[in-house]
Design a protein around this motif. Structure first.
Motif, short mmCIF file in Angstrom:
data_model
loop_
_atom_site.label_atom_id
_atom_site.label_comp_id
_atom_site.label_asym_id
_atom_site.label_seq_id
_atom_site.Cartn_x
_atom_site.Cartn_y
_atom_site.Cartn_z
N ILE A 75 49.90 37.45 40.53
CA ILE A 75 49.51 38.90 41.26
C ILE A 75 50.30 39.95 40.47
O ILE A 75 49.73 40.97 40.12
CB ILE A 75 49.52 38.91 42.69
CG1 ILE A 75 48.29 37.76 43.28
CG2 ILE A 75 49.18 40.32 43.14
CD1 ILE A 75 48.43 37.75 44.56
N GLU A 76 51.68 39.73 40.43
CA GLU A 76 52.59 40.38 40.05
C GLU A 76 52.63 40.67 38.64
O GLU A 76 52.71 42.09 37.97
CB GLU A 76 53.77 40.08 40.32
CG GLU A 76 55.00 41.50 40.38
CD GLU A 76 56.35 40.87 40.62
OE1 GLU A 76 57.44 41.23 40.25
OE2 GLU A 76 56.50 39.75 41.27
N THR A 78 50.22 39.19 36.09
CA THR A 78 48.82 39.17 35.34
C THR A 78 48.04 40.12 35.74
O THR A 78 47.96 40.51 36.87
CB THR A 78 48.70 37.84 35.20
OG1 THR A 78 48.03 37.38 36.37
CG2 THR A 78 49.79 36.82 34.78
N HIS A 79 46.60 39.92 35.34
CA HIS A 79 45.48 40.54 35.68
C HIS A 79 44.90 40.14 36.75
O HIS A 79 43.89 40.63 37.57
CB HIS A 79 44.53 41.02 34.54
CG HIS A 79 43.89 39.51 33.93
ND1 HIS A 79 43.28 38.50 34.63
CD2 HIS A 79 44.51 38.92 32.90
CE1 HIS A 79 43.23 37.61 33.77
NE2 HIS A 79 43.90 37.65 32.74
N ALA A 80 45.42 38.72 37.47
CA ALA A 80 44.84 38.17 38.23
C ALA A 80 45.04 39.00 39.60
O ALA A 80 45.87 39.77 39.86
CB ALA A 80 45.41 36.93 38.66
N THR A 81 43.90 38.94 40.51
CA THR A 81 43.81 39.63 41.89
C THR A 81 43.93 38.64 43.10
O THR A 81 43.77 37.67 43.03
CB THR A 81 42.59 40.45 41.79
OG1 THR A 81 41.35 39.49 42.11
CG2 THR A 81 42.32 41.39 40.70
N GLU A 82 44.16 39.46 44.33
CA GLU A 82 44.37 38.61 45.42
C GLU A 82 43.19 37.98 45.92
O GLU A 82 42.98 37.01 46.29
CB GLU A 82 44.92 39.69 46.45
CG GLU A 82 46.39 39.86 46.61
CD GLU A 82 46.97 40.50 47.70
OE1 GLU A 82 46.21 40.47 48.49
OE2 GLU A 82 48.14 40.86 47.58
N GLU A 83 42.08 38.75 45.59
CA GLU A 83 40.67 38.41 45.93
C GLU A 83 40.44 37.10 45.01
O GLU A 83 40.10 36.16 45.69
CB GLU A 83 39.59 39.36 45.56
CG GLU A 83 39.57 40.74 46.64
CD GLU A 83 40.88 41.58 46.09
OE1 GLU A 83 41.56 41.44 44.81
OE2 GLU A 83 41.15 42.30 47.14
N GLU A 84 40.69 36.92 43.68
CA GLU A 84 40.55 36.05 42.88
C GLU A 84 41.05 34.49 43.58
O GLU A 84 40.74 33.49 43.55
CB GLU A 84 40.99 36.19 41.59
CG GLU A 84 40.13 35.73 40.37
CD GLU A 84 40.79 36.38 38.96
OE1 GLU A 84 40.37 35.44 38.05
OE2 GLU A 84 41.25 37.20 38.92
N SER A 98 50.96 36.02 48.36
CA SER A 98 51.06 37.50 48.61
C SER A 98 52.61 37.60 49.24
O SER A 98 52.97 38.56 49.20
CB SER A 98 50.07 37.66 49.71
OG SER A 98 50.30 38.85 50.29
N THR A 101 55.14 37.72 46.31
CA THR A 101 54.94 38.75 45.38
C THR A 101 55.78 40.00 45.81
O THR A 101 55.75 40.60 46.94
CB THR A 101 53.36 39.30 45.38
OG1 THR A 101 52.76 38.07 45.04
CG2 THR A 101 53.19 40.30 44.50
N LYS A 105 54.68 47.34 42.51
CA LYS A 105 53.48 48.22 42.13
C LYS A 105 53.59 49.45 43.22
O LYS A 105 52.71 50.52 42.89
CB LYS A 105 52.30 47.35 42.23
CG LYS A 105 52.14 46.68 40.83
CD LYS A 105 50.75 45.93 40.86
CE LYS A 105 51.03 44.88 39.89
NZ LYS A 105 49.89 43.88 40.14
#
Length: 713
Positions: A75-76, A78-84, A98, A101, A105
């Protein structure tokens, strides 16, 4: 580099029923999103999550933890999101990732505030699910193993210092001593490389002799056990370098006199056998008084159990011996991880949760602190590893940090008991409130209704709970006094401009002024006047922008300008205030380059302290004011240092020459020679700032037979 197949093999060996699919999927996802990223070492970035997952597998954690370890920084970084993450791997994995992390940001006033908030977030997540901190420890351990690839020496030291102050104590509190030891050793290597290399060299020098010595002592112990039909495993090991260094400092010993750098361990089947083996060791070699600890009868809060004894060995030297069962040894190696079980959705055992209630207490104690310096200082206090165990009159055992007093004990029982504490009995006799409690004592608190905390208690309490409750009470009292003083000052000033303060205070205009200054209530504004942060004239300007106020302002500006012309620019600038008397705290002696804070003192202007100063942390945060160093100043500042060394002819001359060579002036010097041929030399120096001081300190460390150089205050 560890491979995913190695990790899967370890997991299968420890937990044959584990869900390997989630680990496989996490590996494939992590490899995809980290593709093309590189570590500072030149390795593919994927090596880091794989190493972290490998450490977690060594700790015998469940499949969800290992999957989260593989994904811990997607999450921190790369482009990966929490939803993913939530959709693909489920709520459990997302919750842990989470929690691990960082908050990089989010906007913060300073890097220090961001670091404090990241640790606060980690602690909150850790209280909810202890797997968060286990992954964080594995992450930090691998980062420390590759710290040498950082180019910046300052960055290396910063990471090593945080590791030593925060992560190593957390590993100790969780009972994971192998991680604690490695984190301490690696931090020591970067924080004090000269001392590390010196101990490394000395241990290596006599390696063969020491190995023969270990074999000899093991044979003595094994023979004694065999004679008495006790079947046990005997091992000997070197204490880690940081532990040896600490012993040299604490006991003022040169390396040659630190005898118990090798510890022996006896592992048996049952608890009665442990006590029998203890008796045999004491019959074989004479025990040293006060060096025996029974952690079987009274386990540490992290579940660690063992018998520790120090004896005079076969060659007249001290030997430390630890005696425990096989089960206790598992806990000693893995701590909470040895009890970890999330199989089939079951949560951690209730008894384990109760044992780790300190995590919850730590979080509760920290939630009130918004100042990052104070928060970090209190986290360090909370993680202080040495503890004493005392009893209530009812026989309940309570754990407190070493040096804790009856006041700490009273606040531990309840905040009201602490506030109303007037005296204490230890083992039935009255003791002063500043008395330091010892393990095994029975403590009874004497209370009186209507009694209040004393400001003096801040000088000796050791727990964060006691300190924060006392400060809270003082803050309330000071606010009441400041409101009274502020009201009086406003009434006088308003009368000068023919304004009725008591009428205006209830008006809509005053509400607008309160908002304009950023306060929520009128009382906060008036208290701020009492503290000296805002002047009544500033309030009058907001309410009545009339000619007479402007005339008064004009006159005031002329006076200030005159003073400014006469006065040269000092070393510190106070934000938003001109021409204010500034003095430096003698307790911490700040110099340019130190993070600093200012405190408004009635009648004495602003006192400047280092941001980490213990005395400053005790002061009322309402009196705090932002200050910064004036970069143009050419002044020098006093600072105290301690040089600890072995005694020799010409030592003082060499030290003094090194100080002078580096452009620092010696203001005063004082030396104390100890019984063990060490010398403590105290110097007061005049330096330009922290960079200048660092040069002096590093130069002194190179002087022959100097053991330690540190700044005081």
């Amino acid at each position: 580099m560890i491979r995913i197949t190695d990790i899967l093999d370890k997991v299968t060996e420890n937990q044959p029923e584990a869900d390997l699919d989630i680990i496989d999927r996490a590996y494939i996802f992590s490899a995809r999103v980290h593709d093309g990223q590189m570590r500072l070492s030149g390795e593919p970035y994927l090596s880091h999550p794989l190493e972290v997952a490998g450490i977690l597998a060594d700790m015998k954690l469940d499949a969800v933890s290992i999957a989260a370890g593989l994904l811990h920084d997607v999450i921190e970084d790369t482009h990966a999101t929490e939803e993913e993450i939530g959709e693909i791997f489920g709520r459990d994995v997302l919750h842990i990732v989470s929690g691990v992390t960082k908050l990089s940001k989010l906007p913060f006033n300073s890097a220090q505030a961001r670091e404090a908030e990241s640790i606060r977030k980690m602690l909150l997540a850790m209280a909810d699910d202890i797997r968060v901190i286990l992954i964080k420890l594995a992450d930090r351990l691998h980062n420390m193993r590759t710290l040498q690839y950082h180019k910046s020496a300052a960055k290396k030291k910063k990471i090593a210092r945080e590791t030593l102050d925060i992560y190593a104590p957390i590993a100790a509190r969780l009972g994971i001593y192998w991680i604690k030891n490695e984190l301490e050793n690696r931090s020591f290597q970067f924080l004090n490389p000269e001392a590390y290399e010196e101990i490394h060299r000395r241990v290596d020098k006599d390696k063969e002799d020491r190995e023969n010595y270990v074999d000899t002592v093991k044979q003595y112990i094994q023979m004694k056990l065999d004679e008495n039909s006790l079947k046990g495993d005997v091992s000997g090991r070197y204490k880690h370098f940081y532990s040896i260094h600490q012993k040299m400092l604490k006991q003022n010993l040169p390396f040659e006199e630190v005898y118990d750098i090798i510890a022996f361990r006896i592992i048996l089947d049952t608890i009665p056998q442990c006590y029998e083996a203890l008796g045999l060791m004491h019959s074989l070699w004479r025990p040293i008084a006060k060096k025996f600890k029974d952690y079987i009868g009274m386990p540490k809060p992290n579940m660690y159990q063992s018998l520790h004894t120090t004896v005079i060995g076969p060659f007249g030297e001290r030997i430390e011996i630890q005696i425990r069962t096989h089960d206790m040894d598992k806990v000693a190696k893995s701590g909470i991880a040895a009890h970890w079980s999330y199989k089939e959705g079951k949560v951690i055992d209730d008894n384990v949760s109760k044992t780790f209630a300190w995590v919850q207490n730590l979080v509760e104690n920290q939630e009130a602190f918004r100042d990052p310096n104070e928060f970090m200082e209190n986290v360090r206090i909370d993680l202080f590893p040495d503890e004493v165990y005392v009893f209530t009159p009812q026989g309940d055992i309570k754990s407190l940090p070493k040096g804790a007093t009856p006041v700490d004990f009273a606040y531990l029982i309840h905040s009201e008991v602490g506030a109303q504490c007037v005296g204490a009995k230890v083992n039935g006799r009255m003791v002063p409130l500043k008395y330091e409690l010892q393990t095994g004592e029975i403590v009874e608190v004497v209370t009186s209704k209507g009694h209040h905390p004393s400001k003096d208690w801040l000088n000796f309490v050791k727990t964060v709970k006691a300190r924060s409750r006392i400060r809270q009470w003082i803050k309330t009292q000071e606010k009441e006094r400041s409101i009274s003083l502020g009201r009086e000052m406003c009434e006088k000033a308003f009368r000068k401009y023919r304004l009725n303060f008591n009428t205006l205070i209830k008006s809509e205009e005053m509400n607008n002024v309160v908002e304009a200054f950023g306060f929520k209530q009128t009382d906060d504004l008036i208290a701020s006047v009492g503290y000296g942060k805002i002047t009544p004239l500033q309030i009058i300007r907001k309410i009545t922008p009339k000619e007479e106020v402007e005339d008064a302002d004009s006159l005031l500006n002329k006076v200030v300008t005159k003073i400014d012309k006469k006065k040269e620019k000092g070393g510190v600038m106070v934000k938003g205030v001109d021409d204010v008397l500034v003095r430096f705290g003698k307790c911490c002696q700040p110099v340019p380059g130190d993070p600093i804070i200012g405190y408004i003192t009635r009648g004495y202007g602003v006192t400047i302290h280092r941001a980490t100063c213990v005395n400053a942390l005790k002061m009322n945060p309402e009196r705090q004011i932002e200050v910064e160093w004036n970069q143009d100043t050419k002044e020098t500042y006093p600072v105290k240092i301690l040089v600890r060394s072995l005694d020799r002819v010409g030592l003082l001359a060499d030290v003094a020459a090194n100080i002078t060579k580096n452009g620092a002036n010696i203001l005063s010097a004082n030396t104390e020679t100890k019984e063990n041929h060490t010398v403590d030399s105290y110097f007061s120096l005049s330096v330009h700032g922290t960079e200048h001081l660092t040069r002096v300190v590093e130069s002194l460390k190179q002087v022959k037979q100097v053991l330690e150089v540190k700044r005081l205050g």
